[in-house]
Design a protein around this motif. Structure first.
Motif, PDB file in Angstrom:
ATOM      1  N   ILE A 154      12.509   5.247  -3.589  1.00  0.00           N
ATOM      2  CA  ILE A 154      12.040   4.871  -2.252  1.00  0.00           C
ATOM      3  C   ILE A 154      12.780   3.622  -1.778  1.00  0.00           C
ATOM      4  O   ILE A 154      13.258   3.551  -0.634  1.00  0.00           O
ATOM      5  CB  ILE A 154      10.515   4.642  -2.253  1.00  0.00           C
ATOM      6  N   LEU A 155      12.919   2.624  -2.659  1.00  0.00           N
ATOM      7  CA  LEU A 155      13.599   1.388  -2.293  1.00  0.00           C
ATOM      8  C   LEU A 155      15.084   1.612  -1.998  1.00  0.00           C
ATOM      9  O   LEU A 155      15.684   0.866  -1.226  1.00  0.00           O
ATOM     10  CB  LEU A 155      13.451   0.356  -3.412  1.00  0.00           C
ATOM     11  N   SER A 156      15.676   2.632  -2.622  1.00  0.00           N
ATOM     12  CA  SER A 156      17.090   2.912  -2.374  1.00  0.00           C
ATOM     13  C   SER A 156      17.290   3.945  -1.271  1.00  0.00           C
ATOM     14  O   SER A 156      18.417   4.325  -0.966  1.00  0.00           O
ATOM     15  CB  SER A 156      17.777   3.374  -3.667  1.00  0.00           C
ATOM     16  N   GLY A 157      16.191   4.428  -0.674  1.00  0.00           N
ATOM     17  CA  GLY A 157      16.285   5.321   0.477  1.00  0.00           C
ATOM     18  C   GLY A 157      16.404   6.789   0.140  1.00  0.00           C
ATOM     19  O   GLY A 157      16.593   7.619   1.033  1.00  0.00           O
ATOM     20  N   ILE A 158      16.257   7.157  -1.137  1.00  0.00           N
ATOM     21  CA  ILE A 158      16.378   8.563  -1.534  1.00  0.00           C
ATOM     22  C   ILE A 158      15.112   9.343  -1.197  1.00  0.00           C
ATOM     23  O   ILE A 158      15.171  10.484  -0.746  1.00  0.00           O
ATOM     24  CB  ILE A 158      16.679   8.664  -3.046  1.00  0.00           C
ATOM     25  N   LEU A 159      13.948   8.719  -1.412  1.00  0.00           N
ATOM     26  CA  LEU A 159      12.662   9.359  -1.126  1.00  0.00           C
ATOM     27  C   LEU A 159      11.973   8.685   0.054  1.00  0.00           C
ATOM     28  O   LEU A 159      12.184   7.496   0.318  1.00  0.00           O
ATOM     29  CB  LEU A 159      11.738   9.283  -2.342  1.00  0.00           C
ATOM     30  N   THR A 160      11.144   9.448   0.742  1.00  0.00           N
ATOM     31  CA  THR A 160      10.290   8.922   1.807  1.00  0.00           C
ATOM     32  C   THR A 160       8.849   8.913   1.311  1.00  0.00           C
ATOM     33  O   THR A 160       8.366   9.931   0.824  1.00  0.00           O
ATOM     34  CB  THR A 160      10.387   9.801   3.067  1.00  0.00           C
ATOM     35  N   PRO A 161       8.147   7.793   1.404  1.00  0.00           N
ATOM     36  CA  PRO A 161       6.763   7.738   0.905  1.00  0.00           C
ATOM     37  C   PRO A 161       5.808   8.492   1.818  1.00  0.00           C
ATOM     38  O   PRO A 161       6.110   8.761   2.982  1.00  0.00           O
ATOM     39  CB  PRO A 161       6.460   6.239   0.896  1.00  0.00           C
ATOM     40  N   ASP A 162       4.630   8.825   1.280  1.00  0.00           N
ATOM     41  CA  ASP A 162       3.591   9.468   2.087  1.00  0.00           C
ATOM     42  C   ASP A 162       3.012   8.491   3.098  1.00  0.00           C
ATOM     43  O   ASP A 162       2.727   8.844   4.233  1.00  0.00           O
ATOM     44  CB  ASP A 162       2.470   9.997   1.185  1.00  0.00           C
ATOM     45  N   SER A 163       2.824   7.241   2.646  1.00  0.00           N
ATOM     46  CA  SER A 163       2.252   6.215   3.520  1.00  0.00           C
ATOM     47  C   SER A 163       2.571   4.849   2.945  1.00  0.00           C
ATOM     48  O   SER A 163       3.057   4.725   1.828  1.00  0.00           O
ATOM     49  CB  SER A 163       0.733   6.398   3.647  1.00  0.00           C
ATOM     50  N   GLY A 164       2.289   3.821   3.729  1.00  0.00           N
ATOM     51  CA  GLY A 164       2.530   2.454   3.284  1.00  0.00           C
ATOM     52  C   GLY A 164       3.739   1.833   3.953  1.00  0.00           C
ATOM     53  O   GLY A 164       4.455   2.474   4.735  1.00  0.00           O
ATOM     54  N   ILE A 165       3.970   0.568   3.642  1.00  0.00           N
ATOM     55  CA  ILE A 165       5.061  -0.208   4.222  1.00  0.00           C
ATOM     56  C   ILE A 165       6.066  -0.556   3.135  1.00  0.00           C
ATOM     57  O   ILE A 165       5.696  -0.959   2.035  1.00  0.00           O
ATOM     58  CB  ILE A 165       4.527  -1.507   4.864  1.00  0.00           C
ATOM     59  N   CYS A 166       7.346  -0.385   3.446  1.00  0.00           N
ATOM     60  CA  CYS A 166       8.415  -0.761   2.516  1.00  0.00           C
ATOM     61  C   CYS A 166       9.608  -1.239   3.333  1.00  0.00           C
ATOM     62  O   CYS A 166      10.218  -0.451   4.063  1.00  0.00           O
ATOM     63  CB  CYS A 166       8.799   0.421   1.621  1.00  0.00           C
TER      64      CYS A 166
ATOM     65  N   ASN B 148       0.826  -1.229   0.000  1.00  0.00           N
ATOM     66  CA  ASN B 148       0.000   0.000   0.000  1.00  0.00           C
ATOM     67  C   ASN B 148       0.857   1.275   0.000  1.00  0.00           C
ATOM     68  O   ASN B 148       0.579   2.224   0.729  1.00  0.00           O
ATOM     69  CB  ASN B 148      -0.938   0.007   1.208  1.00  0.00           C
ATOM     70  N   LEU B 149       1.874   1.286  -0.833  1.00  0.00           N
ATOM     71  CA  LEU B 149       2.811   2.409  -0.876  1.00  0.00           C
ATOM     72  C   LEU B 149       2.234   3.563  -1.691  1.00  0.00           C
ATOM     73  O   LEU B 149       1.743   3.375  -2.804  1.00  0.00           O
ATOM     74  CB  LEU B 149       4.138   1.952  -1.488  1.00  0.00           C
ATOM     75  N   ARG B 150       2.323   4.776  -1.125  1.00  0.00           N
ATOM     76  CA  ARG B 150       1.848   5.987  -1.808  1.00  0.00           C
ATOM     77  C   ARG B 150       2.926   7.062  -1.768  1.00  0.00           C
ATOM     78  O   ARG B 150       3.609   7.219  -0.769  1.00  0.00           O
ATOM     79  CB  ARG B 150       0.581   6.535  -1.139  1.00  0.00           C
ATOM     80  N   LYS B 151       3.039   7.785  -2.878  1.00  0.00           N
ATOM     81  CA  LYS B 151       3.937   8.922  -2.936  1.00  0.00           C
ATOM     82  C   LYS B 151       3.353   9.966  -3.882  1.00  0.00           C
ATOM     83  O   LYS B 151       3.002   9.668  -5.013  1.00  0.00           O
ATOM     84  CB  LYS B 151       5.333   8.508  -3.446  1.00  0.00           C
ATOM     85  N   SER B 152       3.236  11.196  -3.384  1.00  0.00           N
ATOM     86  CA  SER B 152       2.660  12.270  -4.194  1.00  0.00           C
ATOM     87  C   SER B 152       3.597  13.472  -4.210  1.00  0.00           C
ATOM     88  O   SER B 152       4.454  13.629  -3.337  1.00  0.00           O
ATOM     89  CB  SER B 152       1.291  12.677  -3.657  1.00  0.00           C
ATOM     90  N   PHE B 153       3.418  14.305  -5.221  1.00  0.00           N
ATOM     91  CA  PHE B 153       4.196  15.532  -5.363  1.00  0.00           C
ATOM     92  C   PHE B 153       3.244  16.680  -5.674  1.00  0.00           C
ATOM     93  O   PHE B 153       2.234  16.493  -6.365  1.00  0.00           O
ATOM     94  CB  PHE B 153       5.218  15.414  -6.500  1.00  0.00           C
ATOM     95  N   VAL B 154       3.571  17.859  -5.161  1.00  0.00           N
ATOM     96  CA  VAL B 154       2.774  19.048  -5.478  1.00  0.00           C
ATOM     97  C   VAL B 154       3.418  19.754  -6.665  1.00  0.00           C
ATOM     98  O   VAL B 154       4.608  20.071  -6.644  1.00  0.00           O
ATOM     99  CB  VAL B 154       2.693  20.004  -4.273  1.00  0.00           C
TER     100      VAL B 154
ATOM    101  N   ILE C  99      -0.005  15.436  -7.623  1.00  0.00           N
ATOM    102  CA  ILE C  99       0.140  14.319  -8.537  1.00  0.00           C
ATOM    103  C   ILE C  99       0.595  13.094  -7.752  1.00  0.00           C
ATOM    104  O   ILE C  99       1.565  13.160  -6.981  1.00  0.00           O
ATOM    105  CB  ILE C  99       1.180  14.630  -9.639  1.00  0.00           C
ATOM    106  N   TYR C 100      -0.096  11.975  -7.956  1.00  0.00           N
ATOM    107  CA  TYR C 100       0.281  10.738  -7.276  1.00  0.00           C
ATOM    108  C   TYR C 100       1.200   9.912  -8.175  1.00  0.00           C
ATOM    109  O   TYR C 100       0.769   9.343  -9.177  1.00  0.00           O
ATOM    110  CB  TYR C 100      -0.959   9.928  -6.884  1.00  0.00           C
ATOM    111  N   ALA C 101       2.494   9.884  -7.813  1.00  0.00           N
ATOM    112  CA  ALA C 101       3.453   9.069  -8.561  1.00  0.00           C
ATOM    113  C   ALA C 101       3.236   7.589  -8.267  1.00  0.00           C
ATOM    114  O   ALA C 101       3.370   6.740  -9.152  1.00  0.00           O
ATOM    115  CB  ALA C 101       4.871   9.470  -8.196  1.00  0.00           C
ATOM    116  N   LEU C 102       2.905   7.287  -7.004  1.00  0.00           N
ATOM    117  CA  LEU C 102       2.577   5.919  -6.596  1.00  0.00           C
ATOM    118  C   LEU C 102       1.268   5.955  -5.834  1.00  0.00           C
ATOM    119  O   LEU C 102       1.102   6.760  -4.926  1.00  0.00           O
ATOM    120  CB  LEU C 102       3.683   5.341  -5.702  1.00  0.00           C
ATOM    121  N   ASN C 103       0.374   5.077  -6.216  1.00  0.00           N
ATOM    122  CA  ASN C 103      -0.967   5.112  -5.634  1.00  0.00           C
ATOM    123  C   ASN C 103      -1.372   3.727  -5.156  1.00  0.00           C
ATOM    124  O   ASN C 103      -2.003   2.962  -5.887  1.00  0.00           O
ATOM    125  CB  ASN C 103      -1.962   5.649  -6.668  1.00  0.00           C
ATOM    126  N   ASP C 104      -0.924   3.362  -3.959  1.00  0.00           N
ATOM    127  CA  ASP C 104      -1.343   2.119  -3.322  1.00  0.00           C
ATOM    128  C   ASP C 104      -0.764   0.892  -4.025  1.00  0.00           C
ATOM    129  O   ASP C 104      -1.497  -0.023  -4.400  1.00  0.00           O
ATOM    130  CB  ASP C 104      -2.872   2.042  -3.291  1.00  0.00           C
TER     131      ASP C 104
END
Length: 266
Positions: A67-79, A6-12, A35-40
């Motif tokens: 996100i998997l390499s630790g550069i970005l932090t997601p809005d929500s979800g588990i990784c 349930n990974l989510r990542k958005s940008f304004v 904008i949702y780059a990743l949506n669940d």
């Protein structure tokens, strides 16, 4: 090894219309759009798999890799990767991963390649024995002996990409992210890189996540395909699973991808 749930990542994104008046007006009344780059998205990857993570431009592939390499932090979800959260305690986490971005270099531009390798040795705190063993293996497998003393800026694209892959694998990572690793390479260099990736996967059980638009890379390397579009996982399976979605006999992988993009309005 990798668990994403349930990974989510958005940008304004700031938007304005063309023209000087509109530009001035935007200083006082700025229009924003989220904008949702990743949506669940959710998936699991086992140790030793080679996974093709594919989709059109803007699908969310790079955001996932970051996100998997630790550069970005997601809005929500588990990784989690090997029970570690990538963006927490990054210094320890990155010792176990390698990343190759086809459009970016981790080699220092004006110094010989071997000097960049020695700098990476210190960054990853490798002992001399492991470094020399790894350097010898990579130099032989990727045919780097004649170019190690050449500054990066004087290398051809194919030579530089082979050095980039070696730089990402010097510290013997458990997980390797490859973003367009064969972009711009000639046929001989592509074959050499593909054979090398299969060899390190086979001998060291290195888990590989491959992001590319080159379907020959996918067909040659990937055991499994994850198709992403509009920030969602659309398909997860083998190449045979992918082919079942397009009934055309003898269709190439590129033709199949075009059909899928049209079906999902990507």
């Amino acid at each position: 090894m990798i668990h994403v749930e349930n990974l989510r990542k958005s940008f304004v994104v700031h938007k304005r219309e063309a023209g000087v008046k509109k530009a001035i007006a935007s200083f006082f009344c700025r229009k924003n759009e989220r904008i949702y780059a990743l949506n669940d998205i959710s998936f699991d990857i086992k140790r030793g798999e080679i996974v093709g993570y594919i989709g059109p431009n803007g699908a969310g592939k790079s955001s996932t890799i970051k996100i998997l390499s630790g550069i970005l932090t997601p809005d929500s979800g588990i990784c989690t990767v090997d029970q570690s959260i990538p963006w927490k305690n990054r210094k320890e986490y990155v010792k176990n991963i390698g990343v190759v971005f086809g459009q970016r270099s981790q080699l220092w531009w004006d110094i010989p390649v071997i000097d960049s390798f020695y700098l990476l040795k210190e960054i990853y705190e490798m002992n001399d024995t492991l470094f020399q063993e790894s350097l010898l293996e990579l130099t032989e497998l990727l045919q780097l002996k004649d170019i190690l003393k050449t500054p990066t800026r004087q290398l051809s694209l194919g030579q530089r990409m082979r050095c980039e892959i070696a730089a990402s694998l010097l510290h013997r990572p458990k997980l390797l992210f490859l973003d367009e690793p064969t972009i711009g390479l000639d046929a001989v260099s592509k074959l050499a890189v593909r054979e090398f990736i299969k060899k390190i996967n086979r001998e060291h059980q290195t888990t590989v996540i491959l992001t590319t638009h080159d379907m020959q890379d996918i067909e040659s390397l990937a055991d499994r395909i994850i198709l992403i579009g509009n920030g969602r996982v659309l398909l997860d399976g083998t190449l045979d699973t992918l082919r079942q979605y397009v009934p055309k006999v003898g269709a190439s992988l590129d033709e199949i991808m075009v059909e899928l993009y049209q079906e999902y309005n990507l």
